[in-house]
Design a protein around this motif. Structure first.
Motif, short mmCIF file in Angstrom:
data_model
loop_
_atom_site.label_atom_id
_atom_site.label_comp_id
_atom_site.label_asym_id
_atom_site.label_seq_id
_atom_site.Cartn_x
_atom_site.Cartn_y
_atom_site.Cartn_z
N ASP A 66 0.83 -1.20 0.00
CA ASP A 66 0.00 0.00 0.00
C ASP A 66 0.87 1.25 0.00
OD1 ASP A 66 -2.30 1.49 0.00
OD2 ASP A 66 -2.70 1.26 2.14
N PHE A 67 1.95 1.21 0.79
CA PHE A 67 2.88 2.34 0.84
C PHE A 67 3.51 2.60 -0.52
CE2 PHE A 67 7.53 3.10 1.21
CZ PHE A 67 7.48 4.47 1.41
N ILE A 68 4.02 1.54 -1.16
CA ILE A 68 4.67 1.69 -2.46
C ILE A 68 3.70 2.23 -3.51
CG2 ILE A 68 5.67 0.41 -4.39
CD1 ILE A 68 7.65 0.93 -2.19
N GLU A 69 2.47 1.73 -3.50
CA GLU A 69 1.47 2.21 -4.46
C GLU A 69 1.21 3.71 -4.28
OE1 GLU A 69 -1.90 -0.28 -3.81
OE2 GLU A 69 -1.15 -1.91 -5.09
N ASN A 70 1.13 4.14 -3.03
CA ASN A 70 0.87 5.56 -2.76
C ASN A 70 2.05 6.45 -3.13
OD1 ASN A 70 -1.81 6.32 -1.21
ND2 ASN A 70 -1.22 4.30 -0.47
N ILE A 71 3.26 6.00 -2.82
CA ILE A 71 4.43 6.84 -3.13
C ILE A 71 4.69 6.87 -4.63
CG2 ILE A 71 6.25 5.08 -2.89
CD1 ILE A 71 7.87 7.22 -1.37
N LEU A 72 4.37 5.78 -5.33
CA LEU A 72 4.48 5.78 -6.79
C LEU A 72 3.50 6.78 -7.40
CD1 LEU A 72 4.89 1.98 -7.67
CD2 LEU A 72 6.51 3.82 -8.22
N GLU A 73 2.30 6.83 -6.85
CA GLU A 73 1.28 7.76 -7.34
C GLU A 73 1.74 9.21 -7.13
OE1 GLU A 73 -1.89 10.50 -7.50
OE2 GLU A 73 -1.02 9.91 -5.56
N LEU A 74 2.36 9.48 -5.97
CA LEU A 74 2.86 10.82 -5.70
C LEU A 74 3.99 11.18 -6.66
CD1 LEU A 74 3.01 11.08 -1.78
CD2 LEU A 74 1.49 12.33 -3.32
N ALA A 75 4.93 10.25 -6.84
CA ALA A 75 6.07 10.51 -7.72
C ALA A 75 5.61 10.80 -9.15
CB ALA A 75 7.03 9.32 -7.69
N ASP A 76 4.59 10.08 -9.59
CA ASP A 76 4.07 10.30 -10.93
C ASP A 76 3.32 11.63 -11.03
OD1 ASP A 76 3.40 9.25 -13.67
OD2 ASP A 76 1.36 9.43 -12.89
N ARG A 77 2.56 11.95 -9.99
CA ARG A 77 1.78 13.19 -10.01
C ARG A 77 2.68 14.42 -10.02
NH1 ARG A 77 -1.47 14.91 -4.81
NH2 ARG A 77 -1.87 12.65 -4.78
N PHE A 78 3.75 14.40 -9.21
CA PHE A 78 4.62 15.57 -9.09
C PHE A 78 5.86 15.48 -9.98
CE2 PHE A 78 2.34 15.50 -4.98
CZ PHE A 78 1.79 16.78 -5.02
N LYS A 79 5.99 14.40 -10.75
CA LYS A 79 7.11 14.23 -11.68
C LYS A 79 8.46 14.24 -10.93
CE LYS A 79 4.02 14.43 -14.92
NZ LYS A 79 3.49 13.17 -15.52
N TRP A 80 8.52 13.58 -9.78
CA TRP A 80 9.76 13.51 -9.02
C TRP A 80 10.75 12.59 -9.73
CZ3 TRP A 80 6.80 12.32 -3.89
CH2 TRP A 80 6.26 13.51 -3.38
N ARG A 81 12.02 13.03 -9.77
CA ARG A 81 13.07 12.20 -10.35
C ARG A 81 14.26 12.06 -9.39
NH1 ARG A 81 9.35 11.16 -12.70
NH2 ARG A 81 8.88 11.27 -14.93
N LYS A 82 14.56 13.09 -8.66
CA LYS A 82 15.70 13.07 -7.73
C LYS A 82 15.19 12.78 -6.31
CE LYS A 82 18.85 14.40 -10.78
NZ LYS A 82 20.05 13.62 -11.14
N ILE A 83 15.02 11.48 -6.01
CA ILE A 83 14.49 11.04 -4.73
C ILE A 83 15.62 10.38 -3.93
CG2 ILE A 83 12.79 9.56 -3.59
CD1 ILE A 83 11.14 9.72 -6.18
N TYR A 84 15.85 10.86 -2.71
CA TYR A 84 16.97 10.38 -1.91
C TYR A 84 16.49 9.65 -0.66
CZ TYR A 84 20.30 12.97 -4.78
OH TYR A 84 21.05 13.41 -5.83
N CYS A 85 17.15 8.53 -0.36
CA CYS A 85 16.83 7.75 0.84
C CYS A 85 18.12 7.12 1.34
CB CYS A 85 15.78 6.69 0.54
SG CYS A 85 15.40 5.63 1.95
N TRP A 86 18.50 7.38 2.59
CA TRP A 86 19.78 6.91 3.12
C TRP A 86 19.64 5.90 4.26
CZ3 TRP A 86 21.88 12.60 3.45
CH2 TRP A 86 22.13 13.07 2.15
N GLU A 87 18.45 5.60 4.69
CA GLU A 87 18.28 4.68 5.81
C GLU A 87 18.14 3.24 5.30
OE1 GLU A 87 15.77 6.21 9.10
OE2 GLU A 87 15.50 7.94 7.79
N PRO A 88 18.99 2.33 5.76
CA PRO A 88 19.02 0.95 5.24
C PRO A 88 17.66 0.25 5.24
CG PRO A 88 20.92 1.35 6.64
CD PRO A 88 20.04 2.55 6.77
N GLU A 89 16.87 0.43 6.29
CA GLU A 89 15.58 -0.25 6.35
C GLU A 89 14.64 0.22 5.25
OE1 GLU A 89 11.86 -1.06 9.47
OE2 GLU A 89 13.61 0.11 10.11
#
Length: 214
Positions: A66-89
């Motif tokens: 559910d989380f992945i589906e929602n964040i994918l929808e946000l990324a597509d809506r706002f045209k995000w390309r430079k997304i950063y994540c540094w926490e291993p989990e």
């Protein structure tokens, strides 16, 4: 003969008189009175209401899919390309579903989105408690224009004191050197009393509350 007395002396005279007069305390039970009204709402609803009131965005997710589906929808809506994540989990979760993100700080000056975890969500005022004790550090929650926070339902508490209790339970006497709360997007009204979002940090804040990461 009229007494010649300065305004200062008159004020002190009134204070002395008031101190000599014994009066009942008009608020005898003030210290025992609760600071807030008793909360009857579910914490998820209260947090969502308070976060929305300060221009934040709340998304409840039942699980990792559910989380992945929602964040994918946000990324597509706002045209995000430079997304950063540094926490291993979080990196492991995103990689499981092949969600594209930057694992290092390469080209960080172009970062559009920072994804971090948090220490707690405080329902009373819709705030997110963060610390410098994770791989995201401080930069990832401040520099990008969009900040995405991922929290578990067990991190949702009513008040600030409850959030500090979570910290104490987690770290014992080794409390992180930097602990702060984020309440909505960064804002200021210093210039002509006009509210500006994103003045000292992210313009938008998205909080994902995930019930089960599996």
């Amino acid at each position: 003969m009229k007494e010649n007395i300065t305004p200062k002396e008159l004020m002190l005279k009134k204070i002395r008189k008031a101190l000599l007069e014994k009066r009942d305390n008009p608020y005898p039970n003030l210290e025992e009175s609760p600071l807030y009204q008793r909360n009857e709402e579910e914490l998820e609803i209260l947090f969502a209401e308070q976060l929305t009131a300060v221009a934040g965005n709340f998304i409840f997710c039942e699980n990792g899919v559910d989380f992945i589906e929602n964040i994918l929808e946000l990324a597509d809506r706002f045209k995000w390309r430079k997304i950063y994540c540094w926490e291993p989990e979080l990196q492991a979760l995103l990689s499981t579903y092949e969600f594209p993100f930057y694992q290092t700080d390469k080209d960080f000056e172009q970062a559009e989105v920072g994804i971090t975890m948090c220490e707690a969500l405080i329902a009373r005022n819709g705030s997110v408690m963060v610390s410098n004790n994770n791989a995201a550090g401080r930069r990832l929650s401040i520099f990008p224009h969009q900040h995405i926070v991922i929290a578990r339902t067990g991190q949702l508490v009513l008040d600030l004191k409850d959030a500090f209790q979570l910290l104490k339970n987690k770290y014992g006497n080794q409390i992180p050197s930097m602990v702060s709360t984020i309440t909505g997007p960064s804002r200021t009204a210093d210039i002509e009393k006009t509210l500006v979002l994103g003045a000292h940090g992210p313009k938008e804040l998205f909080v994902f509350l995930v019930d089960d990461f599996s």
